[in-house]
Each structure stands twice: as structure tokens, then as C-alpha cells.
Motif scaffolding. Structure first.
Motif, PDB file in Angstrom:
ATOM      1  N   ASP A 545      -1.135  -0.485   1.880  1.00  0.00           N
ATOM      2  CA  ASP A 545      -1.123   0.973   1.973  1.00  0.00           C
ATOM      3  C   ASP A 545      -1.870   1.506   0.756  1.00  0.00           C
ATOM      4  N   HIS A 547      -4.010   4.779  -1.302  1.00  0.00           N
ATOM      5  CA  HIS A 547      -4.269   6.214  -1.436  1.00  0.00           C
ATOM      6  C   HIS A 547      -5.108   6.455  -2.687  1.00  0.00           C
ATOM      7  N   SER A 736      -1.817   1.682  -4.688  1.00  0.00           N
ATOM      8  CA  SER A 736      -1.624   0.710  -3.607  1.00  0.00           C
ATOM      9  C   SER A 736      -0.175   0.261  -3.551  1.00  0.00           C
ATOM     10  N   HIS A 739       2.941  -1.682   3.291  1.00  0.00           N
ATOM     11  CA  HIS A 739       3.654  -1.044   4.390  1.00  0.00           C
ATOM     12  C   HIS A 739       4.967  -1.754   4.691  1.00  0.00           C
ATOM     13  N   ASP A 745       5.639   4.100  -0.773  1.00  0.00           N
ATOM     14  CA  ASP A 745       4.677   4.854   0.033  1.00  0.00           C
ATOM     15  C   ASP A 745       3.594   5.376  -0.913  1.00  0.00           C
TER      16      ASP A 745
END
Length: 777
Positions: A545, A547, A736, A739, A745
Motif C-alpha cells: 500500500d 501513498h 508504504s 494491505h 493504512d
């Protein structure tokens, strides 16, 4: 096959009339020019080794010393105190050499010995000066007399116009901290993370270790420090990186991004041409040692340049128990991947480097090549993305001979690897936030088979002209690669440039041979292993995951106005964000460089301290602003001190790691070391420094901002955070996690980071405004 025939220098056939010999003058000319280039490089390397070998003196200083000695000899004053005469007595008797000639030869020999002695003395003095680190701990405006004298001597002895490796032999060796200090600092670092009972148990384990086997392990470590250039680096490279058997993709490799808001050209071939040439120009500077040694910002203190040696022509080779790093002396081509095919692209012609326009032409030929991949070729790169043991077995079984070995050698010995990606990436479209996250994941792992993760670094050029870089971690750390990437971006955009249509500038040699498509013979058993490795890599990639958070509300400029260290400010914001995200504190890793020492790499700053935890709790519990500011200042000061200790060889984790390695060699078990080395880093952070801001004009071209780079999470239930302080008004974060962990998150943590930064600014700005009002009144 046309390219193969063109490459043959001579051919002969046997006919009834005899032997028909055909010479290719062009091929022979290319062989001659290639050899000439190779010998020229050898001469330059020899010359540079001589210059660096006598630094901080100059080779010309030998002539000055010899002339001075000869001058004193002719003035009938013996400056050698009889040594010239002693040398003359032991010279071989030669009938052709007069007495005066023997005296001159003796004087030259004495002058040479004196010159060498002076060089060793200067180096010893320079090493002693570089071993002085008290200047890092002194407050601005309160510099001691000792440090002022040291600074003057450093400027006098640091020399002029150093080459890239001039300071290497003068850098001090990394010192071994005492067991007592390391254990004390370790216990201090874990105190806020443990209950009273847990801390008492760990204290007892530490005391038992210190009083029993600790001194024995320390003795071996000090012995190694006397013998080796760096007592940490070789073990760190081997045991942390090369002996890892899990995939290096995501777990070890990291990436660097293109400019955030602008793409210099939308033409894929043109962007690849300029970027490849920029990389090769940088390689030329490394080979000629024309790059200036990196220094501590604002000082003349040099940093170790050893990591530059394996930047190009380097590949990580898989092994059953441990990998190895293979470095070739030179390579005149790059390996290129496009739509399942591998190509060998020569970058020299008649002894000269191809122009950017010629490289664009060659890249366009690859893009236009309609040939399909060979069976099993398309996803072959997945072998480098999966577990290391299967890759090692497959390499030995299917790539140790024949056409497969030749093609694999071509990739592994290439200057670097290039992927021409058939997708578009970047901060674009109706959902730029999501697209930026996808861009990061594309650079970190791609499709898991369209990168060669074993190469020292791989250039990725996307269909819309966006670019990026993926780097293997064992040979060097991020600052070395970041320096390279900054230079490449600047040269690409501001020096090479593009014409009005977006194509590269320069002339083209129309007779360039086409890039050579590599041939493969991949049997079904090998193809099955490729798919198994791909399945492992794909599961790992899908679990990431990611961002990317461009924080534009404020940056370094505003933080410095508060008289705060930007790094300490950000690290405390990360502590506050993590506490709000998880409701607890965790062991926090921040990478600090140890390149003040020879062959230095990194050390850990344990950013979660007693002081940072006290501040976060006070702020979160709503205590008075004045008390929160006081605790913040204490926490920031503590963090800066921890960074200084790590940089000057007084860190905790590398020392404990090496003690653990020694215990394994001796076959003894330490419950204390075993527990320390097994503790998870649930928050792993690293700053990507901007080292060449002078290359970018953010005043006139503020859109040319690099977004930095990132890496995967270190712990399955933790976060990886990379950040880059860009200019005065922006901080980029790369976050990072996985998931598969329901407690983490990346986007949620990014929101916490943003709010934490704003809250800290509001807290400290209030104090600054209050002080300003008091002064005004």
C-alpha cells in the motif's frame, strides 16, 4: 544476422584457387578505436591514482623539493645532515657516472624520500584533523577556540582541486564504541517502549552480557577494526543484503522519481535518449574522477566516495547461500527491455559517445521493432524479483552455457538497465493523488518482470516521457544514487534540452548499426520456474500500500524561522502521527550516514526517545502550550544529539550487529543480542537529501521539482516513510505499508503526518509571535 556480419573484422573462404581473404576496414577501425579508448582510460586511471596517491600534495611538489635540495647542495650547505653522502656511498659503482653525477643522483633520491615522508606526515595530520568531531556538538555562535584553530588547519591542509577519491586514504577508520556506552544508550532508547517488568528483564540481560561474553566479543571486534578499513561495512553488506534469501524487490530495492509537475518531453524515445546520455556523461566524470568529493554542507569536511566505484557496470549475482556483487571495469552498451524483448544497445561509435539524438534514434528503432519475444523471454525478469535461491538454481542450470549465458552476460555486464515501459505514469488526469501513488508502485516493482532488479540501477522511461529509477541496495545507499539522479535530471532538462518538437538535439550518424536483439532458448522447466517466481513477486507487490504526499503548506524556510532543525521537526511530527495512528509508540529507525569515515555507510538514529514520547503525550493530552513547547525543544535537542552521535561513530545498532556476528562465528549464544536483533522496526524512516540544489533554479523554474524517492515497509505491521525537503517551501513524503495488515493504512498515516506538521507549526509559531509582541511592546 546483418548486424553479426557487419561486426566481423575479416572472413576467409577456401576455394579451388586458394584462400579468399576479405578484410572489413570499418570493423578493424572500430576495433582499433575501441582499444585506443580502453588504453586512454587506463592511462587516465593511472594518472589519477598517482595524483590521489600523493594528495594533499601535488606530483609537481616533488620537483620543487628536489630542486630545493639540489640548490642547497650547490650552496655547500648540507640540509640532509650527511644522509646524501651515506646514499652516495651505497650507490652501485658505475664507470660512466662521475662523482658529481653520483652526488646529484643521491640528492634526487634523498629529495624523493623526503617528499614521500612529507606526504605521509601531511596525510597523518589530515587524518587526525578529520577525526575531530567536537565541532558537530557545538552551538552556533558558541564555537570554542579549539574548533576555530581546527577549522583553519583544515582549510590549510585540505588541498586544492581534489579528485573524487583524493581524500580516501586520509579518512579516519570507524571507531568501535565501548560496550558500556552502547548498552547504556540501548537501554535508554527502549525505556519508553517497555513496561517496568520488561525493562527490568532487559536490564538484567544487558548486565549479564556486559559482564560475561561482551568483553570477549569486543576484543575480536577491535582486532578487526585495526585490520579492516571499516569494521562494519563488509559484514553489513554481506549479512544484511547479500545473504537475504527473500525477494529484493520491495524488501530491499528503492526508487527515485522524475520531476513532479513537469515532463521535459512527451516523446518516450527522446526522453530515453537524453537520460541515457546524461547517465553516461556522469559515468565519464566518475571514471575520470572529475566529480568533486561530497562534503558536509557548509564545510570543507569530505565524505567517503567509495560507493561511487560500483555505480555502473555492476550486478548482484544470485547464489545458493549468499549473493555476490559483480563489477566490470567498463561497458560500452546498455541493456534495454521493451514489450518482452531484450536488446543490447551500443553507446559508442568510432570511439566517441553517441549523441542524445543518436540514442533517441536507436531507442525509436527498438520501439518500432515488430519482432515478438522468444518463448519464455517476456517474463524472464521475474527471476530477479522472486526468492533468491530458486533464481540461483535456475541460473546455474539453464544460464551457464550457450546462447542463454551469452545473453545473460550481456545484461549483467551492461552499464545499466533500461526499461521502455508501455504505460503512462505521473501526477496527471482527474485523480492526480491516486495516479501519483500508482507511479510510485510502478517504479518500486512495475509488473514484477519488466525490470532487472539485480542491476545496480535500472532506468524506467514511460510511454508519456515520464521517467524514474529503481536501485539495488547492497552496493550503495540512497544518497549516492540520489546524487547521480539529481545530476541526470538537471543535465537532461537544462543542459541537453530538446528542440521545439520535443526531440533530442544533435547530429545523427545514419550508418549506426541497429540495436542487437538478444536470443534466448528457455526450456519449459525454466519457464515454469519463471512463473513461480512471478507468483511470489506479484503477491508481494499486490500487498504493498503506497501513498505519495507532496506537502506544500510550508517547508524548510518556515521551520528555520522557528530556529528548529528541519529534520528534528519532521521526525517529531512522525512520532506524533504514529501515536495518533496506532495509539502507541514503536521502535523507530532513521538512517544516518557514517561517511565521515572510510567506507562508511549508515547508522541508526533511534528517533523514539524518552523526550519525544513525553512531548507527544503532553500535546495529545492537551497540556499547556508553554509546557508543550518546552518539551518539544528538549525532544528536538535530544534528536539532534542522537544524529550527531550516529554520524560520529557512537551509534548503537551497528556495534550490536557486529557483536552478534562475532558471537555467531565463535558459536556462542547471547540472549541479549538475540533479542535486540529480533526487535521489529515498525516505523522505518529516511531523508533523501538534496545535495546539488545549485543545479536547479527553483526561483525561475519552480515546477522543476523532483519528488524524491521511497522504499517498501520494513515490518509487516509497520510503515516505511521516506521524505525529501525540497527548496524552502515543500516537503515530499513517500509512505508504504501492507494491505495484509489491518492496522496500517498509508493514506490514513499520510493524513496524520499532514495534521501533525500543521499542529507543530501552530504550536511553535504561537511562541514566536508572543516573543515578537513582547519585543515590540
Amino acid at each position: 544476422m546483418a548486424e553479426a556480419h557487419q561486426a566481423v573484422a575479416f572472413q576467409f573462404t577456401i576455394t579451388p584457387d586458394g584462400i579468399d581473404l576479405q578484410l572489413s576496414h570499418e570493423a578493424l577501425r572500430q576495433v582499433y578505436l575501441s582499444g585506443l579508448r580502453s588504453w586512454r582510460k587506463r592511462f587516465i586511471r593511472f594518472r589519477n591514482s598517482v595524483i590521489s596517491g600523493v594528495y594533499p600534495a601535488s606530483p609537481y611538489s616533488w620537483l620543487f623539493v628536489v630542486i630545493a635540495i639540489l640548490g642547497t647542495m650547490y650552496t655547500r650547505s648540507d640540509s640532509s645532515m650527511g644522509l646524501i653522502s651515506k646514499i652516495q656511498e651505497h650507490l652501485p659503482v658505475s664507470g660512466s657516472l662521475s662523482t658529481q653525477g653520483q652526488m646529484v643522483v643521491s640528492a634526487v633520491l634523498f629529495g624523493t624520500l623526503l617528499w614521500i615522508s612529507l606526504i605521509f606526515a601531511m596525510r597523518l595530520c589530515l587524518r587526525q584533523l578529520l577525526s575531530y568531531h567536537r565541532w558537530m556538538f557545538e552551538l552556533h555562535g558558541k564555537i570554542s577556540l579549539t574548533t576555530k584553530v581546527w577549522a583553519v588547519l583544515m582549510r590549510l591542509l585540505s588541498g586544492r582541486e581534489p579528485l573524487l577519491y583524493s581524500y580516501q586514504s586520509s579518512l579516519p577508520h570507524l571507531p568501535v564504541p565501548s560496550i558500556k556506552d552502547t548498552v547504556r544508550r540501548y537501554l535508554e532508547s527502549v525505556r519508553p517502549l517497555m513496561s517496568v517488568t520488561e525493562f527490568q528483564r532487559m536490564t538484567a540481560l544487558a548486565a549479564q552480557f556486559e559482564s560475561s561474553m561482551g568483553n570477549r566479543l569486543q576484543w575480536y571486534l577491535k582486532l578487526k577494526a585495526l585490520w579492516a578499513a571499516n569494521y562494519v561495512s563488509d559484514w553489513w553488506e554481506e549479512y544484511v543484503y547479500l545473504r537475504g534469501r527473500s525477494p529484493i524487490m520491495v524488501n530491499s530495492n528503492y526508487y527515485g522519481m522524475d520531476f513532479l509537475y513537469v515532463t521535459p518531453t512527451p516523446i518516450q524515445a527522446a526522453r530515453a535518449g537524453n537520460t541515457i546520455r546524461a547517465f553516461l556523461l556522469y559515468r565519464r566524470k566518475v571514471n575520470l574522477e572529475e566529480l568533486k568529493p561530497t562534503r558536509v554542507p557548509g564545510t570543507v569536511i569530505p565524505l567517503c566516495s567509495a560507493q561511487c566505484e560500483r555505480m555502473f557496470n555492476t550486478t548482484r549475482i544470485p547464489g545458493q547461500e549468499t549473493d555476490t556483487v559483480q563489477h566490470c571495469g567498463d561497458s560500452d552498451y546498455v541493456a534495454v527491455y521493451h514489450r518482452g524483448r531484450y536488446f543490447k544497445l551500443g553507446v559508442y561509435r568510432a570511439g566517441r559517445l553517441l549523441s542524445a539524438k543518436e540514442l533517441e534514434l536507436q531507442i525509436q528503432r527498438i520501439l518500432d521493432d515488430p519482432s515478438p519475444p522468444s518463448p519464455g523471454e517476456e517474463k524472464l525478469g521475474a527471476l530477479t524479483a522472486g526468492d533468491r535461491e530458486p533464481w540461483a538454481r535456475t541460473r546455474k542450470q539453464f544460464f551457464s552455457s550457450g546462447v542463454n549465458k551469452r545473453s545473460l552476460d550481456c545484461i549483467e555486464k551492461a552499464a545499466f538497465f533500461v526499461t521502455l515501459d508501455d504505460e503512462e505514469q505521473g501526477m496527471m488526469g482527474d485523480d492526480p493523488v491516486r495516479n501519483l501513488d500508482c507511479y510510485a508502485k510502478a517504479l518500486l516493482h512495475g509488473k514484477c518482470y519488466d525490470r532487472w532488479f539485480d542491476k545496480s540501477f535500472s532506468l524506467v522511461v514511460f510511454k508519456n516521457g515520464k521517467s524514474g529509477l529503481n536501485a539495488e541496495h547492497s552496493w550503495a545507499d540512497a544518497p549516492t544514487v540520489a546524487h547521480l539522479w539529481e545530476n541526470v535530471l538537471a543535465v537532461d532538462a537544462f543542459q541537453l534540452g530538446y528542440d521545439t518538437e520535443g526531440h533530442c538535439k544533435g547530429a545523427v550518424d545514419a550508418t549506426l548499426p541497429r540495436p542487437h536483439k538478444l536470443a534466448w532458448d528457455i526450456p519449459p522447466e525454466c519457464q515454469e520456474q519463471v512463473m513461480q517466481s512471478l507468483a511470489v513477486a506479484q503477491a508481494l507487490a499486490d500487498d504493498v500500500d503506497f501513498h505519495v504526499l507532496p506537502f506544500k503548506e510550508f517547508g524548510k524556510g518556515q521551520i528555520k524561522k522557528l530556529r528548529m532543525s528541519p529534520d528534528a521537526f519532521i521526525q517529531l511530527a512522525l512520532q506524533l502521527a504514529y501515536y495518533r495512528d496506532r495509539g502507541m509508540f514503536c521502535l523507530t529507525y532513521e538512517a544516518a550516514m557514517t561517511r565521515l569515515f572510510r567506507e562508511g555507510r549508515t547508522e541508526t538514529v533511534r528517533s523514539c526517545s524518552n523526550e519525544s514520547c513525553a512531548f507527544v503525550k503532553a500535546l495529545d493530552n492537551g497540556e499547556a502550550a508553554e509546557e508543550c513547547r518546552r518539551l518539544f525543544c528538549l525532544a528536538a535537542e535530544k534528536h539532534q544529539n542522537l544524529c550527531r552521535l550516529a554520524m560520529t561513530g557512537c551509534g548503537i545498532d551497528r556495534h550490536l550487529f557486529c557483536l552478534y556476528v562475532v558471537s555467531k562465528y565463535l558459536g556462542v549464544e547471547s540472549p541479549f543480542l538475540k533479542e535486540v536483533l529480533s526487535e521489529p522496526w515498525r516505523l522505518s524512516t529516511s531523508q533523501t537529501p538534496v545535495q546539488q540544489m545549485e543545479l536547479f533554479d527553483l526561483v525561475n523554474h519552480p515546477e522543476y521539482i523532483s519528488c524524491g524517492g521511497g522504499f517498501g515497509p520494513v515490518a509487516d505491521d509497520g510503515y516505511g516513510v521516506s521524505y525529501m525537503i525540497v527548496g524552502e517551501n515543500m516537503i515530499n513524503f513517500h509512505i508504504s505499508c501492507k494491505h495484509s495488515c489491518t492496522q496500517t493504512d498509508a493514506h490514513r498515516f499520510g493524513a496524520h503526518i499532514r495534521q501533525a506538521l500543521l499542529d507543530l507549526l501552530a504550536l511553535l509559531s504561537t511562541a514566536t509571535q508572543t516573543q515578537t509582541n513582547k519585543k515590540t511592546n
